[in-house]
Scaffold this motif. Structure first.
Motif, short mmCIF file in Angstrom:
data_model
loop_
_atom_site.label_atom_id
_atom_site.label_comp_id
_atom_site.label_asym_id
_atom_site.label_seq_id
_atom_site.Cartn_x
_atom_site.Cartn_y
_atom_site.Cartn_z
N ILE A 101 0.82 -1.21 0.00
CA ILE A 101 0.00 0.00 0.00
C ILE A 101 0.86 1.27 0.00
N GLU A 102 2.07 1.18 0.52
CA GLU A 102 2.95 2.36 0.53
C GLU A 102 3.20 2.86 -0.90
N LYS A 103 3.49 1.92 -1.80
CA LYS A 103 3.73 2.30 -3.20
C LYS A 103 2.46 2.84 -3.86
N ILE A 104 1.34 2.22 -3.50
CA ILE A 104 0.07 2.63 -4.08
C ILE A 104 -0.32 4.03 -3.60
N ILE A 105 -0.11 4.30 -2.32
CA ILE A 105 -0.41 5.63 -1.78
C ILE A 105 0.51 6.68 -2.42
N GLU A 106 1.76 6.30 -2.59
CA GLU A 106 2.71 7.22 -3.22
C GLU A 106 2.27 7.56 -4.64
N ALA A 107 1.84 6.53 -5.38
CA ALA A 107 1.38 6.76 -6.75
C ALA A 107 0.11 7.60 -6.76
N ARG A 108 -0.78 7.32 -5.81
CA ARG A 108 -2.03 8.09 -5.73
C ARG A 108 -1.76 9.55 -5.41
N ASN A 109 -0.89 9.80 -4.42
CA ASN A 109 -0.57 11.17 -4.04
C ASN A 109 0.12 11.93 -5.18
N GLN A 110 0.99 11.21 -5.88
CA GLN A 110 1.68 11.83 -7.01
C GLN A 110 0.68 12.20 -8.09
N GLN A 111 -0.25 11.29 -8.34
CA GLN A 111 -1.28 11.55 -9.35
C GLN A 111 -2.16 12.72 -8.96
N ALA A 112 -2.48 12.80 -7.67
CA ALA A 112 -3.36 13.88 -7.20
C ALA A 112 -2.72 15.25 -7.39
N HIS A 113 -1.39 15.31 -7.29
CA HIS A 113 -0.70 16.60 -7.40
C HIS A 113 -0.20 16.88 -8.81
N GLU A 114 0.13 15.82 -9.54
CA GLU A 114 0.64 16.01 -10.90
C GLU A 114 -0.49 15.85 -11.90
N THR A 115 -1.10 16.95 -12.22
CA THR A 115 -2.30 16.94 -13.07
C THR A 115 -2.00 17.23 -14.53
N ALA A 116 -0.73 17.36 -14.89
CA ALA A 116 -0.36 17.74 -16.26
C ALA A 116 -0.89 16.74 -17.27
N GLY A 117 -0.77 15.44 -16.96
CA GLY A 117 -1.20 14.42 -17.90
C GLY A 117 -2.69 14.49 -18.19
N GLU A 118 -3.48 14.57 -17.15
CA GLU A 118 -4.94 14.66 -17.34
C GLU A 118 -5.32 15.97 -18.02
N PHE A 119 -4.63 17.03 -17.66
CA PHE A 119 -4.85 18.35 -18.28
C PHE A 119 -4.62 18.24 -19.79
N ALA A 120 -3.52 17.61 -20.17
CA ALA A 120 -3.18 17.47 -21.59
C ALA A 120 -4.21 16.62 -22.33
N GLN A 121 -4.62 15.51 -21.72
CA GLN A 121 -5.60 14.63 -22.36
C GLN A 121 -6.92 15.35 -22.59
N LEU A 122 -7.34 16.14 -21.62
CA LEU A 122 -8.59 16.88 -21.77
C LEU A 122 -8.49 17.94 -22.86
N LEU A 123 -7.38 18.64 -22.90
CA LEU A 123 -7.22 19.67 -23.93
C LEU A 123 -7.21 19.09 -25.33
N LEU A 124 -6.72 17.85 -25.47
CA LEU A 124 -6.66 17.21 -26.77
C LEU A 124 -7.99 16.58 -27.18
N ASP A 125 -8.95 16.57 -26.26
CA ASP A 125 -10.26 16.06 -26.62
C ASP A 125 -10.92 17.03 -27.60
N LYS A 126 -11.70 16.48 -28.52
CA LYS A 126 -12.26 17.26 -29.61
C LYS A 126 -13.04 18.49 -29.13
N GLN A 127 -13.80 18.33 -28.05
CA GLN A 127 -14.65 19.43 -27.61
C GLN A 127 -13.83 20.65 -27.17
N PHE A 128 -12.55 20.43 -26.81
CA PHE A 128 -11.71 21.55 -26.38
C PHE A 128 -10.66 21.92 -27.44
N LYS A 129 -10.12 20.91 -28.13
CA LYS A 129 -9.04 21.16 -29.08
C LYS A 129 -9.48 22.03 -30.23
N GLU A 130 -10.72 21.89 -30.66
CA GLU A 130 -11.20 22.63 -31.81
C GLU A 130 -11.79 24.00 -31.44
#
Length: 225
Positions: A159-188
């Motif tokens: 669980i230590e590794k899983i919590i670390e990954a979860r916390n990192q994901q919660a703070h590092e939003t660049a990936g999700e931000f990029a995926q959303l921007l590339l979605d058609k409803q926003f990219k165009e």
């Protein structure tokens, strides 16, 4: 009625729509309809055309053949499908990120449930550090007593590794931000143009590069722990 007039008449278009399963035939497509074989200058009427083609190929057909130019329509549909596939792929990645966080949260709750029975001093402790230590040392007998399925035992102890990954994901939003921007409803629209230039400044890479990295990230929770 001339062959050209016939092609634009309801007499020709109605059966074409029915046979091709089309709700409507656009004006542009109707204008591109062609007889097969093609009419010639001498075919002043559709009757003359029919008589000529029957004499030319008497055993080939009993009815008039009309060619529907589907090439452009098929290309448009294919382009639409490709766009939808790309959008679906990006949304699946975003959903996967969300699911990873929810799985991690569920494991934390499972650890708290075990701690409530075997480590009472952790009850009410908001910190996950001591909870991680407890989960790493929880015994098979304790988990069996709690009726925790064996498939969760290894995940719980990691669980230590899983919590670390979860916390990192919660703070590092660049990936999700990029995926959303590339979605058609926003990219165009203006949203993509407004925010794309902040990526090199804040994250040191373009939107596309960040999105590609996100796609390649190993999934710790889904069997890779």
């Amino acid at each position: 009625m001339s062959p050209a007039s016939f092609l634009n008449s309801e007499e020709a278009i109605s059966p074409l729509k029915r046979k091709a399963h089309l709700k409507r035939l656009s004006t542009g497509m109707a204008k591109r309809l062609r007889l097969d074989p093609s009419a010639v200058q001498e075919d002043l009427t559709i009757t003359m055309y029919y008589e000529r083609t029957q004499a030319l190929i008497p055993d080939d057909r009993k009815q008039l053949h009309v060619h529907i130019p589907f090439a452009e329509e098929i290309e448009r549909i294919q382009n639409k499908l490709q766009s939808l596939e790309a959008r679906t792929e990006r949304l699946e990645i975003i959903q996967k990120r969300k699911l990873k966080m929810l799985c991690a949260n569920a494991l934390i709750e499972l650890a708290r449930l075990a701690a409530k029975k075997y480590k009472s001093e952790l009850v009410g402790d908001a910190s996950t550090t001591r909870l991680q230590q407890f989960a790493a040392s929880v015994t098979d007998a304790q988990l069996r007593d709690l009726e925790v399925p064996p498939k969760f035992w290894t995940l719980l102890r990691n669980i230590e590794k899983i919590i670390e990954a979860r916390n990192q994901q919660a703070h590092e939003t660049a990936g999700e931000f990029a995926q959303l921007l590339l979605d058609k409803q926003f990219k165009e629209g203006h949203v993509f143009n407004l925010w794309k230039d902040i990526f090199p400044l804040v994250y040191g890479a373009t939107v596309e590069e960040i999105a590609a990295r996100e796609k390649e990230t190993d999934d710790m929770v889904f069997g890779l722990v």
